[in-house]
Enzyme design. Structure first.
Site, short mmCIF file in Angstrom:
data_model
loop_
_atom_site.label_atom_id
_atom_site.label_comp_id
_atom_site.label_asym_id
_atom_site.label_seq_id
_atom_site.Cartn_x
_atom_site.Cartn_y
_atom_site.Cartn_z
N ALA A 210 0.87 -1.19 0.03
CA ALA A 210 -0.05 0.12 -0.11
C ALA A 210 0.92 1.34 0.03
CB ALA A 210 -0.94 -0.12 1.21
N PRO A 211 0.56 2.32 -0.50
CA PRO A 211 -0.84 2.55 -1.31
C PRO A 211 -0.97 1.91 -2.72
CG PRO A 211 0.51 4.83 -1.44
CD PRO A 211 1.35 3.68 -0.60
N GLY A 212 0.06 1.20 -2.97
CA GLY A 212 -0.28 0.61 -4.41
C GLY A 212 0.30 1.11 -5.71
N GLY A 213 1.07 2.21 -5.63
CA GLY A 213 1.78 2.70 -6.85
C GLY A 213 2.48 1.76 -7.59
N LYS A 214 3.38 1.13 -6.89
CA LYS A 214 4.21 0.01 -7.52
C LYS A 214 3.42 -1.29 -7.76
CE LYS A 214 8.24 1.70 -5.15
NZ LYS A 214 7.59 2.48 -4.16
N ASP B 129 -0.28 -5.95 2.68
CA ASP B 129 0.01 -4.73 3.73
C ASP B 129 -0.87 -5.09 4.83
OD1 ASP B 129 1.28 -2.01 2.91
OD2 ASP B 129 0.09 -1.97 4.95
N ASP C 162 -0.25 -8.97 8.39
CA ASP C 162 0.94 -8.84 8.76
C ASP C 162 1.88 -9.85 7.94
OD1 ASP C 162 3.64 -9.08 9.78
OD2 ASP C 162 2.79 -7.98 11.69
N ASP D 185 9.08 -3.54 -0.73
CA ASP D 185 9.26 -2.09 -0.60
C ASP D 185 9.08 -1.71 1.06
OD1 ASP D 185 9.40 0.48 -1.10
OD2 ASP D 185 7.55 0.75 -2.01
N CYS E 286 12.82 3.72 0.46
CA CYS E 286 12.88 5.31 0.01
C CYS E 286 13.68 5.99 1.16
CB CYS E 286 11.58 6.03 -0.15
SG CYS E 286 10.42 6.01 1.31
C1 LIG Z 1 7.14 2.07 1.78
S1 LIG Z 1 5.55 1.72 2.18
C2 LIG Z 1 5.20 0.79 0.74
C3 LIG Z 1 4.79 1.61 -0.59
C4 LIG Z 1 4.12 0.79 -1.88
N1 LIG Z 1 4.92 -0.29 -2.08
C5 LIG Z 1 4.09 1.73 -2.92
O1 LIG Z 1 4.66 1.94 -3.79
O2 LIG Z 1 2.82 2.31 -2.88
C6 LIG Z 1 5.54 0.31 3.17
C7 LIG Z 1 4.56 -0.15 3.49
O3 LIG Z 1 4.64 -1.34 4.45
C8 LIG Z 1 3.57 -1.57 5.16
N2 LIG Z 1 4.11 -2.38 6.55
C9 LIG Z 1 4.86 -2.23 7.41
N3 LIG Z 1 4.86 -3.24 8.09
C10 LIG Z 1 4.33 -4.32 7.58
C11 LIG Z 1 4.32 -5.78 8.02
N4 LIG Z 1 4.79 -6.47 8.99
N5 LIG Z 1 3.55 -6.55 7.19
C12 LIG Z 1 2.73 -5.81 6.04
N6 LIG Z 1 2.73 -4.77 5.86
C13 LIG Z 1 3.69 -3.87 6.35
C14 LIG Z 1 3.17 -0.38 5.52
O4 LIG Z 1 1.88 -0.32 5.98
C15 LIG Z 1 3.54 0.55 4.30
O5 LIG Z 1 2.06 0.59 3.64
#
Ligand SMILES: C[S@@+](CC[C@H](N)C(=O)[O-])C[C@H]1O[C@@H](n2cnc3c(N)ncnc32)[C@H](O)[C@@H]1O
Length: 430
Positions: free
Chosen positions: A249-253, A270, A296, A315, A368
């Site tokens: 999330a938020p899903g761009g990739k 996510d 998780d 990511d 990032c």
């Molecule tokens: C950097 S963001 C991802 C951005 C996304 N890949 C995009 O390009 O739109 C990191 C994501 O990791 C999720 N996250 C963190 N710990 C997590 C876990 N233990 N299990 C699943 N998701 C997790 C967060 O909720 C967050 O949405």
């Protein structure tokens, strides 16, 4: 809602309440109907956050003593007013009158004379300029970490973090070529240019409301930083593959991976329910399908069907120190101790993903962040303790590379700060 007052509420939420900027800003912008006023609120908020320590330093000689912590809202009113006077060059009568009104609105009526007096003294000074904070408005620990990791690039990075990030688009190839869409923008008098090396990316060079872009609402083009677009490009998905977007999330990739090739099975996980809602909105706006799971990632018994993946994009959650331009609240809300905690979570997520990867499969680790602890050191530690992991070296002429073959992009006019490492699981049968 008055634009300046809205800005003060947002700044208070972020600086005192340690709230994330995006929801705090969205809440106040919802109360403002006039687009120029919304723009004014945003500009005051972003500017005050970006120059906070310098504003504090500049106004200090106009105060008899430092403003105590309990009166922080007054400090916020003064700094945001100073930003409007010195950096935005707004008319002083409007800035002073509305700042004094704001002081009443936030229940500091007793301090109207004080705020009025300080701001009038600033205006009387005539040629006041901003005194620059020696850590370039970054917290000391972060300025130190940046200087030690990037002695040659640090000053430029500090400068970048004082300006808005360029707005970039990804043109979806199934609808338009990048150059055809660029021509369409020019026909519509929208200022834009082709990205220097990303063949799907366009940089908007003027002020444009993205919702008004041609075919934006139909999902034919989407907002995505050019360096973020590298994730789907480097993952190397092929038809028939099982692909996991592990922190989606938020899903761009996720949407970009789905665009790459037909016939993949794409799972997006996510743990944040609110962000999963945004991911679902992204996928439906772009008419893209994925198996979306709220869980998780580490608790595989809750969500995994036992079948391994050919490609995994991790990511990972990180300090987001590569995207301070877009999220200046990081300068206030991120603590040095967070980095060690984030690094531990990243290591756990890497280990989980590794178990889900097929022999011969590839995992792209992305953050990032610009901090080595979350990036090169993280990958180095993982490789050392994972005998079946190797690095597939990456190269890119805009990135800082190293002998391991990972890529570190720093924020600049061509994209945000991102780290990439491509790991491969050895196939013992091969
Ligand atoms: C950097 S963001 C991802 C951005 C996304 N890949 C995009 O390009 O739109 C990191 C994501 O990791 C999720 N996250 C963190 N710990 C997590 C876990 N233990 N299990 C699943 N998701 C997790 C967060 O909720 C967050 O949405």
């Amino acid at each position: 809602m008055n634009a300046r007052l809205a800005a003060i509420y947002v700044l208070y939420d972020v600086i005192v309440g340690r709230r994330s900027l995006s929801p705090a800003l969205a809440e106040q912008l919802d109360k403002i109907s006039n687009p120029p006023d919304r723009g004014l609120t945003q500009e005051i908020v972003f500017g005050t956050l970006r120059y906070y320590s310098s504003l504090q330093l500049t106004i200090r000689p106009f105060l008899k003593k430092a403003i105590p912590e309990k009166n922080k809202p007054l400090a916020i009113v003064l700094y945001s007013a100073l930003y409007q006077l010195l950096m935005m060059k707004l008319p002083s009568y409007a800035v002073i009158n509305e700042s004094v009104d704001a002081v009443k609105d936030i229940d500091f009526e007793w301090a109207t004379g004080f705020v009025n007096g300080v701001l009038r003294a600033v205006v009387r000074h005539g040629d006041l300029t901003l005194k620059r904070d020696k850590n370039a408005d970054h917290p000391i620990w972060l300025a130190g970490a940046i200087r030690s990791a990037y002695p040659d690039e640090a000053e430029n990075m500090f400068k970048q973090n004082h300006y808005p990030a360029p707005v970039m688009l990804r043109v979806r190839r199934q609808y338009h070529s990048r150059d055809d869409y660029l021509a369409l923008l020019h026909t519509n008098d929208i200022q834009a240019q082709a990205h220097i090396d990303n063949k799907d990316a366009i940089i908007l060079t003027g002020k444009t409301n993205v919702a008004d872009l041609p075919y934006f609402s139909q999902g034919q083009v989407t907002v995505q930083d050019a360096n973020a677009q590298l994730a789907a490009n480097l993952l190397g998905v092929q038809s028939g593959m099982r692909v996991l977007d592990a922190c989606a999330a938020p899903g761009g990739k996720t949407a970009h991976i789905a665009d790459k090739v037909d016939g993949i099975t794409l799972t997006a996980v996510d743990h944040a329910a609110g962000r999963i809602d945004t991911l679902n909105d992204t996928l439906s706006r772009l008419h893209v399908d994925a198996n979306v799971i709220t869980a998780d990632l580490r608790d595989t018994t809750q969500w995994h069907d036992g079948q391994l993946f050919d490609r995994i994009l991790l990511d990972a959650p990180c300090s987001a120190t590569g995207v301070i331009r877009k999220h200046p609240d990081i300068l206030f809300n991120r603590r040095q101790s967070d980095i060690t905690k984030l690094s531990a979570v990243q290591a756990e997520l890497l280990q989980t993903c590794w178990k889900l990867l097929k022999p011969g499969g590839r995992l792209l680790y992305v953050t990032c962040s610009i901090l080595p602890e979350e990036n090169i050191e993280q990958v180095n530690n993982f490789i050392k303790k994972t005998p079946d992991a190797t690095i597939r070296p990456l190269g890119h002429n805009r990135a800082i590379s190293n002998k391991l073959g990972t890529l570190q992009f720093l924020p600049d006019k061509y994209g945000d700060g991102f780290f990439y490492a491509l790991l491969e699981k050895q196939d013992h049968c091969a």
